[in-house]
Design a protein around this motif. Sequence first.
Motif, mmCIF file in Angstrom:
data_model
loop_
_atom_site.group_PDB
_atom_site.id
_atom_site.type_symbol
_atom_site.label_atom_id
_atom_site.label_comp_id
_atom_site.label_asym_id
_atom_site.label_seq_id
_atom_site.Cartn_x
_atom_site.Cartn_y
_atom_site.Cartn_z
ATOM 1 N N ARG A 1 -3.910 23.070 27.362
ATOM 2 C CA ARG A 1 -3.597 24.848 27.424
ATOM 3 C C ARG A 1 -4.966 25.545 27.561
ATOM 4 N N ASP A 2 -6.105 24.632 27.118
ATOM 5 C CA ASP A 2 -7.372 25.456 26.947
ATOM 6 C C ASP A 2 -8.159 25.170 28.229
ATOM 7 N N ILE A 3 -7.680 24.553 29.279
ATOM 8 C CA ILE A 3 -8.484 24.147 30.451
ATOM 9 C C ILE A 3 -8.350 25.210 31.379
ATOM 10 N N THR A 4 -9.519 25.820 31.992
ATOM 11 C CA THR A 4 -9.772 26.746 32.866
ATOM 12 C C THR A 4 -9.974 26.173 34.426
ATOM 13 N N PRO A 5 -9.641 27.296 35.301
ATOM 14 C CA PRO A 5 -10.077 26.731 36.722
ATOM 15 C C PRO A 5 -11.611 26.528 36.808
ATOM 16 N N GLU A 6 -12.529 27.516 36.147
ATOM 17 C CA GLU A 6 -13.758 27.232 36.203
ATOM 18 C C GLU A 6 -14.105 25.842 35.740
ATOM 19 N N GLU A 7 -13.652 25.429 34.552
ATOM 20 C CA GLU A 7 -14.095 23.955 34.163
ATOM 21 C C GLU A 7 -13.746 23.022 35.155
ATOM 22 N N LEU A 8 -12.551 23.224 35.848
ATOM 23 C CA LEU A 8 -12.121 22.185 36.658
ATOM 24 C C LEU A 8 -13.048 21.967 37.945
ATOM 25 N N GLU A 9 -13.469 23.225 38.525
ATOM 26 C CA GLU A 9 -14.385 23.270 39.375
ATOM 27 C C GLU A 9 -15.827 22.843 39.161
ATOM 28 N N LEU A 10 -16.332 23.061 38.073
ATOM 29 C CA LEU A 10 -17.630 22.501 37.643
ATOM 30 C C LEU A 10 -17.776 21.017 37.465
ATOM 31 N N ALA A 11 -16.502 20.482 36.804
ATOM 32 C CA ALA A 11 -16.264 19.039 36.781
ATOM 33 C C ALA A 11 -16.403 18.561 38.090
ATOM 34 N N ILE B 1 -19.798 18.578 29.029
ATOM 35 C CA ILE B 1 -19.699 19.544 28.084
ATOM 36 C C ILE B 1 -19.636 20.709 29.083
ATOM 37 N N PHE B 2 -18.514 21.730 28.778
ATOM 38 C CA PHE B 2 -18.365 22.850 29.561
ATOM 39 C C PHE B 2 -18.800 24.076 28.761
ATOM 40 N N MET B 3 -19.599 24.980 29.006
ATOM 41 C CA MET B 3 -19.815 26.146 28.345
ATOM 42 C C MET B 3 -19.388 27.515 29.123
ATOM 43 N N LYS B 4 -18.918 28.415 28.219
ATOM 44 C CA LYS B 4 -18.501 29.640 28.896
ATOM 45 C C LYS B 4 -19.572 30.644 28.317
ATOM 46 N N LEU B 5 -20.477 31.260 29.172
ATOM 47 C CA LEU B 5 -21.446 32.203 28.594
ATOM 48 C C LEU B 5 -20.903 33.472 28.261
ATOM 49 N N ARG B 6 -21.448 34.167 27.043
ATOM 50 C CA ARG B 6 -21.030 35.473 26.746
ATOM 51 C C ARG B 6 -21.669 36.289 27.776
ATOM 52 N N ASP B 7 -23.236 36.440 28.057
ATOM 53 C CA ASP B 7 -23.785 37.048 28.936
ATOM 54 C C ASP B 7 -23.511 36.462 30.461
ATOM 55 N N ARG B 8 -23.532 37.412 31.588
ATOM 56 C CA ARG B 8 -23.098 36.708 32.722
ATOM 57 C C ARG B 8 -24.504 35.911 33.275
ATOM 58 N N SER C 1 -23.741 25.036 37.251
ATOM 59 C CA SER C 1 -23.344 26.365 36.892
ATOM 60 C C SER C 1 -22.704 27.133 37.670
ATOM 61 N N ALA C 2 -21.725 28.065 37.415
ATOM 62 C CA ALA C 2 -21.118 29.055 38.443
ATOM 63 C C ALA C 2 -20.198 29.876 37.769
ATOM 64 N N HIS C 3 -20.078 31.126 38.001
ATOM 65 C CA HIS C 3 -19.026 31.990 37.533
ATOM 66 C C HIS C 3 -19.152 32.263 36.071
ATOM 67 N N GLY C 4 -20.330 32.489 35.495
ATOM 68 C CA GLY C 4 -20.548 32.554 34.177
ATOM 69 C C GLY C 4 -20.387 31.298 33.258
ATOM 70 N N GLY C 5 -20.149 30.126 34.129
ATOM 71 C CA GLY C 5 -20.107 28.916 33.088
ATOM 72 C C GLY C 5 -21.044 27.984 33.549
ATOM 73 N N VAL C 6 -21.188 26.936 32.696
ATOM 74 C CA VAL C 6 -22.538 25.925 32.875
ATOM 75 C C VAL C 6 -21.877 24.426 32.418
ATOM 76 N N ALA C 7 -21.911 23.616 33.104
ATOM 77 C CA ALA C 7 -21.350 22.087 32.734
ATOM 78 C C ALA C 7 -22.425 21.153 32.906
ATOM 79 N N PHE C 8 -22.528 20.218 32.044
ATOM 80 C CA PHE C 8 -23.296 19.103 32.305
ATOM 81 C C PHE C 8 -22.752 17.707 31.494
ATOM 82 N N ILE C 9 -23.305 16.742 31.865
ATOM 83 C CA ILE C 9 -23.103 15.313 31.641
ATOM 84 C C ILE C 9 -24.040 14.886 30.385
#
Lengths: 430, 430
Positions: A228-238, A346-353, A377-385
Amino acid sequence: MKRIGVGLLGFGTVGGGVYNALQSQEDVILKRTETLFEVRSILVKEKEKERAVKGVQSLITTDFDRVLEAGVEVIVEAIGGTEPARMYVERALEAGCHVVTANKELMAKHGVQLERLARDRKVQILYEASVGGGIPVLGTMGHFLKANRVHRISGILNGTTNYILTRMSREGVSFAEVLAEAQQKGYAEADPAADVDGFDAVYKLAVLCRLAFETEVPVGQILREGIRDITPEELELARKLGYAVKLLATGEQYGEKGPVSLGVGPTLLPLSHPLAGVDGVYNAIHLEGDVVGDVTLVGRGAGEKPTASAVVEDLCNLYRLPSPRLPLSGEPLLLPAGEAGGSRFIFMKLRDREVPEPEQLCRSLEGIGLEVVDAVSAHGGVAFILRRWDPSHTSIVVTEPGLELSRITSRPIQGVNLSQERQPEMEGVV
Amino acid sequence: MKRIGVGLLGFGTVGGGVYNALQSQEDVILKRTETLFEVRSILVKEKEKERAVKGVQSLITTDFDRVLEAGVEVIVEAIGGTEPARMYVERALEAGCHVVTANKELMAKHGVQLERLARDRKVQILYEASVGGGIPVLGTMGHFLKANRVHRISGILNGTTNYILTRMSREGVSFAEVLAEAQQKGYAEADPAADVDGFDAVYKLAVLCRLAFETEVPVGQILREGIRDITPEELELARKLGYAVKLLATGEQYGEKGPVSLGVGPTLLPLSHPLAGVDGVYNAIHLEGDVVGDVTLVGRGAGEKPTASAVVEDLCNLYRLPSPRLPLSGEPLLLPAGEAGGSRFIFMKLRDREVPEPEQLCRSLEGIGLEVVDAVSAHGGVAFILRRWDPSHTSIVVTEPGLELSRITSRPIQGVNLSQERQPEMEGVV
């Protein structure tokens, strides 16, 4: 030619499908196994209901005793759920009937007891259709991996969630949106919890691991996390980092009769992993054995015909093959799944854009002692391993100055070792 | 506990692997099957050669009669090729021994006769390792698809060519370059014809189709095309159109006891097809049955351990399972593979570097009566998909005014119907 009387419990999608398949395949089955399976009685809840299958009215009953009295040697249980299915199966075995069932919940929760009862009564209980629909995975483990120690099983065991994740990933739409559409079209249940919260996959994993590791893990003790908590942004960054996110069921055993670890949850797979490209409603099971290496079985995990196929193949094999079951060894030591030490996404959604540059983020995280493999990073999110991940790292990242997070998600990564293992054999292809 | 004497013919990669696996898995096999397999004699060509496996000197002989006299019930043939392997296997069966072999050429060319001999002598000949290495595909067809009519088989059956195509596609390097490097590293033979010209895949396809369609197609009559003429440009343009190019082995039967069509050659698969993502040295077999739908098995198609695994699993099953074989029906009507009517991929290399716009090319081809689905161009090449293709179309395209071709290739496309079939079940996911 042998004639075998069959009693059918339940006449919905699965039961009707089995009835139809026994008709349409009668000649093939007869030719190849010299056996004729005759449905002699069908147990239903409502006798007067309109049926999609015609010409069965004389076989229909609402009384289980009538089924047992109809001259049947095999009971096919196609009701689903635990009660009354469990009671009927128990009574059928006690009466000396073989049982074939597609019921994952029943076999996950009561399988040990039912198998024991079957052994005592010198009959068999087969349940290929309970895991992976038409995919013959239980048969493969029971008959073609006798000389192998299976030490890890990874599976995409739920078609509905795989369909949802596939569409989210391809079209960039939200979980809620795909779910609503799937429900409207009848692809997902009105109450989607069994699928999207991972219960269905947990039942199937419990069945698989009991057979592979010859030990029982109670379903309540299997780690479970839904999608339920997965977002398309997370899928894209992964994906940009080279991974697919799947609702993966994983079971692992550390040495023979050793401790086991079982869990279901969103997991990253390298795009080169045999399960990473299994999309849509397809299910797949990846088995790792100590001699064979890895074998993956892919197919339709649900639906009337694939499920009926597995049930009817079980019917044939009741009379052809020896029982595939082994006695269980004692209670296993259960290790928590997703332990420290491996790599973590790790996927983080940022408060500021304003999203930090990946390189800058890497440097800053490495400055506080973390090992970062790659970041995007993209769309206000950042991901890393993170390499050599430890649960405390998540909180370290959260407090990293300069990042205002609205959300942080961390996911395990599977199959990286597998990819590395493959390299020596043929370098460059993983 | 049963003790079974085993005679090993050949002690190279496969033979040595089987010997090692019987040692390392002895306890597992004993526990699960109550059988102890003892290698009592090993036939080699040169007695004095240095062996990687130690402690076997007393078992080694160069005289086949000595093997039969060593108290063996099973002969494992791990020599390869047709002679003297065929003669030894024949003599072993005549002497009342079971036979397990990994020899695809033997079973493709002499399988019918050897199966018949085994049946006459009331012994079994099993050969799981001859197709797809560790993948239990023959067992799956023999025991888990009894109630299904398998009407189509598609397989990636040769690891070397799949590795070469994967690297060409990922790195954009030429066939010659990848082959030379693979030969240097020992991944490809000095004489690569068996692999790159499709002979190896033809043998395996012949074995698969004999079992699936219950009829024999002589290997000489199977259409065969290799991968030497494939260029990285072709692979790139195919991918842009949504397809992967694989050396695909395909067998199809039109109705029960109906005509069959078998061929091995470069073939396009939609990227959503379960075989499209099978890369590197992996092999995979896609089976389509009339009830189960489609099932795909993926695994390591070669190598010491996967091959040894399949041989040792066969050894166990000689004593556990009934013979999976069915009598063959008569000679089939053989239809030419790659018939007209379906879609076809056309790749053209242009003499002048000026490549036409895809839209313009589509219009011009449609002007001369062809149905063009999609077209792309790059690097002096152009590729498009023709619908309702007919062999005469290729010559029509060649004479299309305004295009100076240096080369034209046309390839069949598989699995498009499969993708369409999947849609009704869950729209949007193919």
